[in-house]
Every structure is written in structure tokens, then in C-alpha cells.
Design an enzyme around this catalytic site. Structure first.
Site, mmCIF file in Angstrom:
data_model
loop_
_atom_site.group_PDB
_atom_site.id
_atom_site.type_symbol
_atom_site.label_atom_id
_atom_site.label_comp_id
_atom_site.label_asym_id
_atom_site.label_seq_id
_atom_site.Cartn_x
_atom_site.Cartn_y
_atom_site.Cartn_z
ATOM 1 N N HIS A 179 13.845 28.008 -32.197
ATOM 2 C CA HIS A 179 13.937 27.498 -33.571
ATOM 3 C C HIS A 179 14.379 28.598 -34.541
ATOM 4 O O HIS A 179 15.123 28.348 -35.487
ATOM 5 C CB HIS A 179 12.585 26.960 -34.047
ATOM 6 C CG HIS A 179 12.343 25.517 -33.701
ATOM 7 N ND1 HIS A 179 13.168 24.500 -34.114
ATOM 8 C CD2 HIS A 179 11.354 24.924 -32.988
ATOM 9 C CE1 HIS A 179 12.697 23.338 -33.670
ATOM 10 N NE2 HIS A 179 11.596 23.566 -32.985
ATOM 11 N N HIS A 231 10.411 27.717 -26.876
ATOM 12 C CA HIS A 231 10.799 26.633 -27.783
ATOM 13 C C HIS A 231 10.788 27.109 -29.240
ATOM 14 O O HIS A 231 11.732 26.854 -29.992
ATOM 15 C CB HIS A 231 9.831 25.450 -27.568
ATOM 16 C CG HIS A 231 10.108 24.245 -28.415
ATOM 17 N ND1 HIS A 231 10.480 23.028 -27.890
ATOM 18 C CD2 HIS A 231 10.064 24.073 -29.758
ATOM 19 C CE1 HIS A 231 10.667 22.164 -28.887
ATOM 20 N NE2 HIS A 231 10.398 22.771 -30.040
ATOM 21 N N GLU A 232 9.710 27.815 -29.629
ATOM 22 C CA GLU A 232 9.596 28.243 -31.035
ATOM 23 C C GLU A 232 10.581 29.365 -31.372
ATOM 24 O O GLU A 232 11.158 29.383 -32.459
ATOM 25 C CB GLU A 232 8.160 28.690 -31.354
ATOM 26 C CG GLU A 232 7.090 27.614 -31.187
ATOM 27 C CD GLU A 232 7.437 26.285 -31.847
ATOM 28 O OE1 GLU A 232 8.124 26.283 -32.887
ATOM 29 O OE2 GLU A 232 7.030 25.245 -31.302
HETATM 30 ZN ZN ZN Z 1 10.417 22.194 -32.026
#
Ligand code: ZN
Length: 185
Positions: free
Chosen positions: A152, A148-149
Site C-alpha cells: 500500500h 500487503h501493507e
Molecule cells: Zn489493503
């Protein structure tokens, strides 16, 4: 601390710039990231989410008891708790084929949750804040949080990873989020 940028903010869609650790400014940024993550009660935060388009992020899963994690450093099992908060720069992730689907949230999408399909295990090559090059293998929640990170840092958001059906059901909430986003100059 810095305000968390919300969905619709263009910085969340940029490819972040690689960094050059060690750098006192990165240490300072890592503290801001950690404090902002704690204040927002998140388990991870990437620099673009506080408006800084650099390839650094943090995860800290110590508050999560129900969803197990595993971690290896250079192929050796380690207690992941001892490595939290885990800061990572310039990550390169290798996914494995087995996937599962779990509910995810994101600090840039307040009150929005949905199922996201991700690899159960990943390898991540990265640099720590001292500039050491490390290879970790992660499983369980840690694998999911890192994916998830790292997304980003590439300008990819968790809604991009949801099925079209789920995204359709979330469309009204996404529109509301974009309307709520405070205008910054
Ligand atoms: Zn996030």
C-alpha cells in the site's frame, strides 16, 4: 477516525512519502489508523487508505486464531502478540523465495477476496514510532499482512498480485466498486 478510501481513489496509487519519527503528529496519526482499523474490523491499515500519503502502517493479528504467525526481532524469536498493534514507518522488505497462495481481502475493496501469492517469510527493516531502527523477520500470516501493507505504501494493491485469470473473474466486481466510490473534492 477517517473514512477508508476505496479502490479507484488516486491516493491508493501514490508512492507514499517517508516520515521522520519521532513526531507527535505521527503518534496522532497512528491512533487514527488504529481506531479506523478496529472500527472497520480489519487486521491492517496503511495511511494512504485513509487518504494520507505517508509511509506508516499498522497490523494487529490478535483476533486471528486459525492462521499462525511467527516473528523475530534482530534474529531472536519473540511472541508477536506482545508487539501488536505493530506500527511501522519507512519499511524496506526483503522477500524470500518460498511462496504460498492464500485468500486475501482489503478494507479498500469491500467484500472482495481472492488468492494472492506471497513469500512465506520476509525480513522487514523499519522504524518504530520512536524512530528506532528495527529488523524483524516474519512468517505465516504476519509475513503476508506486512507484505500487503507495505505494498500500500508503494501504491501497489493486492489485485496487482493476483493471477490474470483471477483478476479477470473479479473484473465485474472491480467495476462496481469504482462506480460506488463516493466522489471527493
Ligand atoms: Zn489493503
Amino acid at each position: 477516525m477517517l473514512p477508508v478510501r476505496l479502490y479507484g481513489d488516486p491516493v491508493l496509487r501514490q508512492l507514499a512519502t517517508p516520515v521522520l519519527p519521532p513526531d507527535p503528529k505521527l503518534n496522532e496519526l497512528s491512533r487514527v489508523l488504529e481506531n479506523t482499523m478496529r472500527e472497520a474490523e480489519g487486521i491492517g491499515l496503511a495511511a494512504p487508505q485513509i487518504g494520507i500519503s505517508l509511509q506508516i502502517a499498522v497490523v494487529d493479528l490478535r483476533k486471528i486464531e486459525k492462521r499462525p504467525s511467527s516473528m523475530e526481532l534482530f534474529g531472536k524469536p519473540v511472541d508477536w502478540r506482545l508487539h501488536m498493534p505493530l506500527f511501522f514507518c519507512n519499511p524496506v522488505v526483503t522477500l524470500t523465495r518460498r511462496k504460498d497462495e492464500e485468500n486475501e481481502g482489503c478494507l479498500s475493496f469491500p467484500n472482495l477476496h481472492g488468492p494472492v501469492r506471497r513469500s512465506l517469510r520476509i525480513q522487514m527493516d523499519y522504524q518504530d514510532l520512536k524512530g528506532n531502527r528495527l529488523t524483524l523477520t516474519a512468517g505465516g500470516l504476519l509475513a503476508r499482512a506486512l507484505q500487503h501493507e507495505v505494498d500500500h505504501l508503494m501504491g501497489i494493491l493486492f489485485i496487482d498480485r493476483m493471477s490474470p485469470d483471477i483478476r479477470r473473474t473479479l473484473a465485474p466486481e472491480l467495476e462496481t466498486l469504482q462506480r460506488l466510490r463516493p466522489t471527493r473534492t
